[in-house]
Design a protein around this motif. Structure first.
Motif, PDB file in Angstrom:
ATOM      1  N   UNK A  76       0.840  -1.206   0.000  1.00 21.69           N
ATOM      2  CA  UNK A  76       0.000   0.000   0.000  1.00 21.69           C
ATOM      3  C   UNK A  76       0.876   1.258   0.000  1.00 21.69           C
ATOM      4  N   UNK A  77       1.966   1.214   0.724  1.00 20.15           N
ATOM      5  CA  UNK A  77       2.890   2.344   0.746  1.00 20.15           C
ATOM      6  C   UNK A  77       3.602   2.462  -0.602  1.00 20.15           C
ATOM      7  N   UNK A  78       4.112   1.354  -1.106  1.00 19.49           N
ATOM      8  CA  UNK A  78       4.850   1.366  -2.374  1.00 19.49           C
ATOM      9  C   UNK A  78       4.002   1.916  -3.518  1.00 19.49           C
ATOM     10  N   UNK A  79       2.745   1.503  -3.588  1.00 20.80           N
ATOM     11  CA  UNK A  79       1.880   1.917  -4.687  1.00 20.80           C
ATOM     12  C   UNK A  79       1.025   3.146  -4.331  1.00 20.80           C
ATOM     13  N   UNK A  80       1.368   3.785  -3.211  1.00 20.69           N
ATOM     14  CA  UNK A  80       0.733   5.032  -2.776  1.00 20.69           C
ATOM     15  C   UNK A  80      -0.784   4.917  -2.655  1.00 20.69           C
ATOM     16  N   UNK A  81      -1.242   3.840  -2.055  1.00 23.14           N
ATOM     17  CA  UNK A  81      -2.672   3.608  -1.814  1.00 23.14           C
ATOM     18  C   UNK A  81      -2.980   4.033  -0.384  1.00 23.14           C
ATOM     19  N   UNK A  82      -3.071   5.339  -0.180  1.00 20.61           N
ATOM     20  CA  UNK A  82      -3.198   5.902   1.160  1.00 20.61           C
ATOM     21  C   UNK A  82      -4.497   5.501   1.854  1.00 20.61           C
ATOM     22  N   UNK A  83      -5.560   5.254   1.101  1.00 18.68           N
ATOM     23  CA  UNK A  83      -6.833   4.868   1.718  1.00 18.68           C
ATOM     24  C   UNK A  83      -6.730   3.504   2.401  1.00 18.68           C
ATOM     25  N   UNK A  84      -5.847   2.650   1.920  1.00 19.92           N
ATOM     26  CA  UNK A  84      -5.699   1.314   2.499  1.00 19.92           C
ATOM     27  C   UNK A  84      -4.712   1.263   3.652  1.00 19.92           C
ATOM     28  N   UNK A  85      -3.828   2.212   3.732  1.00 20.15           N
ATOM     29  CA  UNK A  85      -2.758   2.151   4.721  1.00 20.15           C
ATOM     30  C   UNK A  85      -3.247   2.048   6.163  1.00 20.15           C
ATOM     31  N   UNK A  86      -4.253   2.816   6.600  1.00 26.30           N
ATOM     32  CA  UNK A  86      -4.708   2.651   7.991  1.00 26.30           C
ATOM     33  C   UNK A  86      -5.261   1.245   8.290  1.00 26.30           C
ATOM     34  N   UNK A  87      -5.946   0.653   7.336  1.00 32.26           N
ATOM     35  CA  UNK A  87      -6.494  -0.694   7.533  1.00 32.26           C
ATOM     36  C   UNK A  87      -5.394  -1.740   7.624  1.00 32.26           C
ATOM     37  N   UNK A  88      -4.339  -1.558   6.861  1.00 39.68           N
ATOM     38  CA  UNK A  88      -3.293  -2.574   6.740  1.00 39.68           C
ATOM     39  C   UNK A  88      -2.088  -2.348   7.634  1.00 39.68           C
ATOM     40  N   UNK A  89      -2.044  -1.204   8.307  1.00 35.96           N
ATOM     41  CA  UNK A  89      -0.893  -0.887   9.154  1.00 35.96           C
ATOM     42  C   UNK A  89      -0.805  -1.880  10.314  1.00 35.96           C
TER      43      UNK A  89
END
Length: 149
Positions: free
Chosen positions: A133-146
């Motif tokens: 998510x970080x690599x592909x700049x998918x910021x909406x997913x980052x909180x869910x996947x952190x």
């Protein structure tokens, strides 16, 4: 000599692992193109494969769940979740959750987490879904996947 034997064993295991992946037949491809979960499940049964098998496409191995994410096929995705597909199955390098992170599919990611996907699972290269998510700049997913520390 010991190093050569180790390299040969690793090479043989790698080659033998490739033999377990199936090929997608035309009916499975048609089902995916149409996002037709009923046709897909019928063809899986007809071919005597399972929803958790790995399938080769252009030398990359995917689970059907991962493929439904990569191709953005919500009907197939939802039916595979309902049929209890392995949400942590890694074919090739990535888990289904890692594909949701790569392609930025938040609804799919939420469904996988709800179905028990492991957010801390690592790819063959040691990456988590959050890393993708970080690599592909998918910021909406980052909180869910952190990862929780």
């Amino acid at each position: 000599m010991k190093k050569i034997k180790t390299v040969m064993i690793i090479a043989l295991l790698s080659i033998s692992g490739l033999g377990f992946a199936q090929q997608l037949n035309d009916n499975i491809k048609k089902a995916f193109k149409a996002d037709d979960a009923t046709a897909l499940l019928a063809e899986i049964k007809n071919q005597k494969v399972t929803i958790n098998d790995c399938f080769n496409i252009e030398d990359i191995s995917y689970s059907l769940l991962s493929l439904s994410i990569k191709m953005n096929k919500p009907n197939i995705f939802n039916q595979l979740i309902e049929q209890k597909a392995d949400v942590n199955k890694i074919c090739g390098e990535k888990s289904p959750l890692m594909y949701t992170a790569k392609y930025g599919l938040l609804d799919f990611a939420k469904a996988l987490v709800k179905a028990g996907a492991d957010i801390s699972a690592k790819s063959a290269t040691g990456k988590t879904a959050y890393d993708y998510a970080v690599k592909y700049e998918k910021t909406a997913l980052q909180p869910l996947l952190k990862p929780v520390k």
